[in-house]
Design an enzyme around this catalytic site. Structure first.
Site, PDB file in Angstrom:
ATOM      1  N   ASP A 138      23.642  24.469 -32.220  1.00 52.32           N
ATOM      2  CA  ASP A 138      22.721  23.989 -31.185  1.00 52.32           C
ATOM      3  C   ASP A 138      21.695  23.080 -31.850  1.00 52.32           C
ATOM      4  O   ASP A 138      20.759  23.543 -32.483  1.00 52.32           O
ATOM      5  CB  ASP A 138      22.035  25.173 -30.497  1.00 52.32           C
ATOM      6  CG  ASP A 138      21.057  24.720 -29.399  1.00 52.32           C
ATOM      7  OD1 ASP A 138      20.768  23.503 -29.316  1.00 52.32           O
ATOM      8  OD2 ASP A 138      20.586  25.588 -28.641  1.00 52.32           O
ATOM      9  N   HIS A 195       4.954  29.135 -26.203  1.00 54.97           N
ATOM     10  CA  HIS A 195       5.692  28.733 -24.989  1.00 54.97           C
ATOM     11  C   HIS A 195       6.144  29.938 -24.152  1.00 54.97           C
ATOM     12  O   HIS A 195       6.589  29.780 -23.017  1.00 54.97           O
ATOM     13  CB  HIS A 195       6.936  27.920 -25.363  1.00 54.97           C
ATOM     14  CG  HIS A 195       6.623  26.632 -26.061  1.00 54.97           C
ATOM     15  ND1 HIS A 195       5.798  25.672 -25.514  1.00 54.97           N
ATOM     16  CD2 HIS A 195       7.017  26.144 -27.278  1.00 54.97           C
ATOM     17  CE1 HIS A 195       5.694  24.649 -26.359  1.00 54.97           C
ATOM     18  NE2 HIS A 195       6.417  24.915 -27.439  1.00 54.97           N
ATOM     19  N   ASP A 204      -0.611  22.750 -32.214  1.00 52.11           N
ATOM     20  CA  ASP A 204       0.828  22.469 -32.227  1.00 52.11           C
ATOM     21  C   ASP A 204       1.072  21.203 -31.402  1.00 52.11           C
ATOM     22  O   ASP A 204       0.302  20.900 -30.486  1.00 52.11           O
ATOM     23  CB  ASP A 204       1.564  23.661 -31.604  1.00 52.11           C
ATOM     24  CG  ASP A 204       3.078  23.542 -31.669  1.00 52.11           C
ATOM     25  OD1 ASP A 204       3.678  24.197 -32.539  1.00 52.11           O
ATOM     26  OD2 ASP A 204       3.664  22.791 -30.849  1.00 52.11           O
ATOM     27  N   HIS A 228       3.350  20.592 -29.295  1.00 51.31           N
ATOM     28  CA  HIS A 228       3.866  20.849 -27.947  1.00 51.31           C
ATOM     29  C   HIS A 228       2.797  21.559 -27.111  1.00 51.31           C
ATOM     30  O   HIS A 228       1.968  22.287 -27.646  1.00 51.31           O
ATOM     31  CB  HIS A 228       5.115  21.737 -28.007  1.00 51.31           C
ATOM     32  CG  HIS A 228       6.246  21.152 -28.790  1.00 51.31           C
ATOM     33  ND1 HIS A 228       6.477  21.475 -30.113  1.00 51.31           N
ATOM     34  CD2 HIS A 228       7.201  20.251 -28.443  1.00 51.31           C
ATOM     35  CE1 HIS A 228       7.535  20.802 -30.550  1.00 51.31           C
ATOM     36  NE2 HIS A 228       7.988  20.047 -29.553  1.00 51.31           N
ATOM     37  N   ASP A 236       3.917  20.980 -36.372  1.00 55.41           N
ATOM     38  CA  ASP A 236       4.785  19.885 -35.933  1.00 55.41           C
ATOM     39  C   ASP A 236       3.936  18.700 -35.478  1.00 55.41           C
ATOM     40  O   ASP A 236       4.454  17.644 -35.148  1.00 55.41           O
ATOM     41  CB  ASP A 236       5.748  20.350 -34.830  1.00 55.41           C
ATOM     42  CG  ASP A 236       5.091  21.269 -33.813  1.00 55.41           C
ATOM     43  OD1 ASP A 236       3.852  21.316 -33.754  1.00 55.41           O
ATOM     44  OD2 ASP A 236       5.839  21.943 -33.065  1.00 55.41           O
ATOM     45  N   TYR A 284       8.327  21.789 -38.524  1.00 55.53           N
ATOM     46  CA  TYR A 284       9.754  21.780 -38.852  1.00 55.53           C
ATOM     47  C   TYR A 284      10.116  20.901 -40.030  1.00 55.53           C
ATOM     48  O   TYR A 284      11.258  20.868 -40.441  1.00 55.53           O
ATOM     49  CB  TYR A 284      10.556  21.402 -37.587  1.00 55.53           C
ATOM     50  CG  TYR A 284      10.150  22.304 -36.442  1.00 55.53           C
ATOM     51  CD1 TYR A 284      10.565  23.633 -36.427  1.00 55.53           C
ATOM     52  CD2 TYR A 284       9.279  21.874 -35.436  1.00 55.53           C
ATOM     53  CE1 TYR A 284      10.145  24.506 -35.429  1.00 55.53           C
ATOM     54  CE2 TYR A 284       8.857  22.729 -34.429  1.00 55.53           C
ATOM     55  CZ  TYR A 284       9.288  24.047 -34.433  1.00 55.53           C
ATOM     56  OH  TYR A 284       8.861  24.904 -33.459  1.00 55.53           O
TER      57      TYR A 284
HETATM   58  N1  Q9C Z   1      13.159  16.687 -28.860  1.00 57.45           N
HETATM   59  C1  Q9C Z   1       7.579  25.088 -30.924  1.00 57.45           C
HETATM   60  O1  Q9C Z   1       7.224  24.165 -31.612  1.00 57.45           O
HETATM   61  N2  Q9C Z   1      12.910  21.109 -28.006  1.00 57.45           N
HETATM   62  N3  Q9C Z   1       8.556  24.948 -30.015  1.00 57.45           N
HETATM   63  C2  Q9C Z   1      12.311  19.906 -27.618  1.00 57.45           C
HETATM   64  C3  Q9C Z   1      12.600  17.465 -27.794  1.00 57.45           C
HETATM   65  C4  Q9C Z   1      12.149  22.321 -27.905  1.00 57.45           C
HETATM   66  C5  Q9C Z   1       9.182  23.692 -29.821  1.00 57.45           C
HETATM   67  C6  Q9C Z   1      13.310  18.791 -27.665  1.00 57.45           C
HETATM   68  C7  Q9C Z   1      11.010  22.386 -28.875  1.00 57.45           C
HETATM   69  C8  Q9C Z   1      10.342  23.722 -28.889  1.00 57.45           C
HETATM   70  C9  Q9C Z   1       6.954  26.418 -31.084  1.00 57.45           C
HETATM   71 ZN    ZN Z   2       5.618  22.900 -31.371  1.00 56.24          ZN
END
Ligand code: Q9C
Ligand code: ZN
Length: 694
Positions: A20, A135, A172, A174, A265, A305
């Protein structure tokens, strides 16, 4: 008081078992690489190590439904196919047989950290955890998150410790929509999040991530969203967001505890964020948060990441939690247009709920469609993330990150060179009392041009100050305090500036409080930024010589620091800071401490405080403590700024923002209401110095 590091090796167990591409970045090496780096740097060893425990069913029940908790519990016994099928019911989620155990440890780590801080065992700390949490929702896993670690910690702090005001800072990249949903009607939790948004075109694609989502019911104004509409946001953008949006609200909120959803990130090199902030930026963000809640800051890992960037950014965060000064920021301190638009929209959306944003500019930005298209910003420096092994050489993080520290840590953190011995009674034990003095002939030579330095006491004090200053410039001592007779304050400061400049300082910031006139022979070469707080009226003689009246109320003092002093200081990027409390400075201990604590973010913490000899021992003591890295005492509920204070600030901003981009809280093309501003924009100082983008 120390720093806790909460961890458990078991949290490396959960991992993706099938293919994935979206989920594969959330992997065990995130923790092992980070911990290795913390050890290499000797940072882990300086922390109080706590082994994470599992959160109980009741604790998880603080924010999650019992049905959801038992659903996750059942994943322990599922086979791979069933795990994959269940994962598919959520957005960006994978389950592993160890997920339940890991996620309970992650939530438990946050609880332990909060308990350690709120019982006074440590001042602050970091929980190194996975899976992340922000999230996750009452009955749903989402975006790699299973249990909402930070939300559970906040609910626990309220329930078990009786807290009434908790600030959550989600840096973060996001949007932590899970935290937002859980507290959107709760005025006891102020939730701030910045996030990559791109006008809704970035995951999780939510309308409610935009700046106009401000909470509901009793919680109106307690959700603060700062959507980034472009990638490539960097150090200047992040610091501007803190100074002009988060911190004014945070001081007004006056939290008892700060929780950080510490995702990295948002750092350079990350494949998800595509942002540009360097690891040192997280030292500054941490440093800026530590002036709140008496320094009670609990950071919990979320995303991040790019292993190199993640590890380095975590080190910067921990180092700052430990009280080390933040390394200077690299790169031009000029926020980009898109960042300013975002900050201004968020300020406008929040203005109805916060006094600290009222009386100031709050008209919404009129954005032309063209400003939304990618404009002259370089792409992020790093092409790939952790999965991008064969990518082009990645100069920024590797070269940046290989250096252990940009500024070698001096062996002595803080020295006091005081002439009145009774002051030492209130000094913290590890602050060195300086005995030495500069050579007599040398001291006399520096003193000669100044009548007020002729007296023996003034000369003695000057000798001590010069010796201390040399120690700081040589890197033996990081920061210091010196005292001088009141009558010699201005001349001593003048000598300190000259000596600093001639002995290695490239750019010297001088913040002079009270009646301290600008030294007559101050060179106009841009190497000294002179800022007098305590002048008769607001005036900018040049972009490097600024004077403003001493604010009368706490609210005015805060907006002066956040809205003027720190933007100028961050824009100037000094390598030495002098802060002088001169005649009639009128500052109370906590205010002086806050100013000194915040200035310590500049120049790698090379701050020399100059006091009057008859200052109280308490004042010297409180300054010594913040300069060695303790949190300043809380100012308590802040009064509003007086109309005069606001006017002075607005006037100076109007005068100075063409030259000092960090002052901008809106697009410069938007006119100030202040009549003088338009004229000045034509470039009174001919665009010297670091010009703003427009
Ligand atoms: N390229 C955290 O950083 N995918 N979660 C997004 C966009 C999900 C991130 C795809 C990313 C989740 C904790
Ligand atoms: Zn994130």
């Amino acid at each position: 008081m120390g720093t806790a590091l909460v961890y458990h090796e078991d949290m490396t167990a959960t991992r993706l078992l099938w293919d994935d591409p979206e989920c594969e970045i959330e992997r065990p090496e995130r923790l092992t690489a980070t911990l290795d780096r913390l050890r290499q740097r000797g940072l882990e060893q300086r922390c109080l190590r706590l082994s994470a425990r599992e959160a109980s069913k009741e604790e998880l029940g603080l924010v999650h439904s019992p049905e959801y908790v038992s659903l996750v519990r059942k994943t322990q016994v599922l086979g791979e196919e069933e795990l994959q099928a269940l994962s598919g019911q959520f957005d960006a989620i994978y389950f592993h047989p160890s997920t339940f155990h890991c996620a309970r440890l992650a939530a438990g780590a946050g609880l332990q950290l909060v308990d350690a801080v709120l019982t006074g065992a440590v001042r602050n700390g970091l929980a190194l955890v996975r899976p992340p949490g922000h999230h996750s929702q009452r009955a749903a896993a989402n975006g790699f998150c299973v249990f909402n670690n930070v939300a559970i910690a906040a609910a626990h702090a309220k329930q078990k410790h009786g807290l009434h005001r908790i600030l959550i800072v989600d840096w973060d990249v996001h949007h932590g929509q899970g935290i937002q949903y859980l507290f959107e009607d709760d005025p006891s939790v102020l939730y701030f999040s910045w996030h990559r948004y791109e006008h809704g075109r970035f995951w999780p694609f939510l309308r409610e991530s935009d700046a106009d989502a401000v909470g509901r019911g009793q919680g109106l104004g307690f959700t603060v969203n700062l959507p980034w509409n472009q990638v490539g946001m960097g150090n200047a953008d992040y610091v501007a967001a803190f100074l002009h949006l988060l911190l004014p609200l945070a001081f007004e909120f006056d939290p008892e505890l700060v929780l950080v959803s510490a995702g990295f990130d948002s750092a350079i090199g990350d494949p998800e964020g595509q942002m540009q902030a360097t690891p040192e930026c997280f030292a500054h963000l941490t440093h800026l948060l530590q002036v709140l809640a008496s320094g009670r800051v609990c950071a919990m890992l979320e995303g991040g990441y790019h292993l190199e960037s993640l590890a380095e950014s975590v080190c910067m965060t921990v180092q700052t939690l430990l009280g080390d000064p933040a390394p200077p920021l690299s790169g031009p301190m000029v926020p980009c247009q898109s960042a300013l638009e975002s900050i201004q929209s968020a300020r406008a959306a929040q203005a109805p709920y916060w006094k600290s944003l009222q009386l100031q500019d709050v008209t919404p930005v009129l954005t032309s469609p063209s400003t939304h298209s990618p404009e002259g910003r370089p792409p992020p420096l790093l092409p790939g993330g952790p999965m991008c092994k064969a990518a082009a050489p990645a100069p920024a993080p590797s070269s940046l990150l290989d250096q252990p520290c940009l500024c070698p840590a001096p062996s002595v953190r803080t020295t006091v060179a005081l002439t009145a011995p009774d002051i030492t009674l209130v000094l913290p034990p590890d602050v060195i009392q300086q005995e030495g003095s500069a050579l007599r002939e040398e001291t006399e030579a520096w003193a000669r041009p100044h009548e007020s330095l002729a007296r023996k006491e003034a000369l003695t004090a000057l000798g001590k100050l010069l010796y201390l200053l040399d120690g700081m410039l040589d890197g033996q001592v990081n920061s210091g305090i010196a005292a001088t007779p009141a009558s010699a304050a201005a001349a001593t400061l003048d000598v300190a500036i000259q000596r600093g400049l001639s002995h290695g300082a490239q750019r010297l910031l001088c913040v002079a409080l009270g009646q301290l006139d600008r030294p007559p022979d101050l060179a106009h070469d841009g190497r000294t930024l002179w800022l007098n707080i305590g002048g008769k009226e607001a005036a900018a003689l040049s972009m490097f010589q600024v004077s403003t009246p001493l604010p009368v109320m706490t609210g005015g003092f805060l907006s002066c620091i956040l809205g003027l002093v720190l933007p100028l200081a961050y824009g100037f990027q000094p390598d030495l800071v002098l802060v002088a409390l001169g005649p009639g400075h009128g500052l109370q201990g906590p205010h002086a401490a806050l100013l000194a604590a915040m200035l310590r973010g500049l120049a790698g913490g090379r701050v020399l405080a100059l006091l009057e000899e008859d200052s109280t021992p308490q004042l010297a003591g409180i300054l010594a403590r913040v300069l060695r890295g303790e949190a300043p005492p809380s100012l308590g509920p802040s009064s509003v700024a007086s109309p005069e204070d606001v006017q002075a600030l607005m006037y100076l901003r109007g005068q100075l923002e063409p030259q000092w981009a960090m002052l901008q809280v809106r697009l410069i093309a938007e006119a100030w209401l202040c009549p003088g501003a338009r004229l000045c924009r034509r470039g009174r100082w001919g665009g010297q110095g670091r010009a703003s983008e427009c």
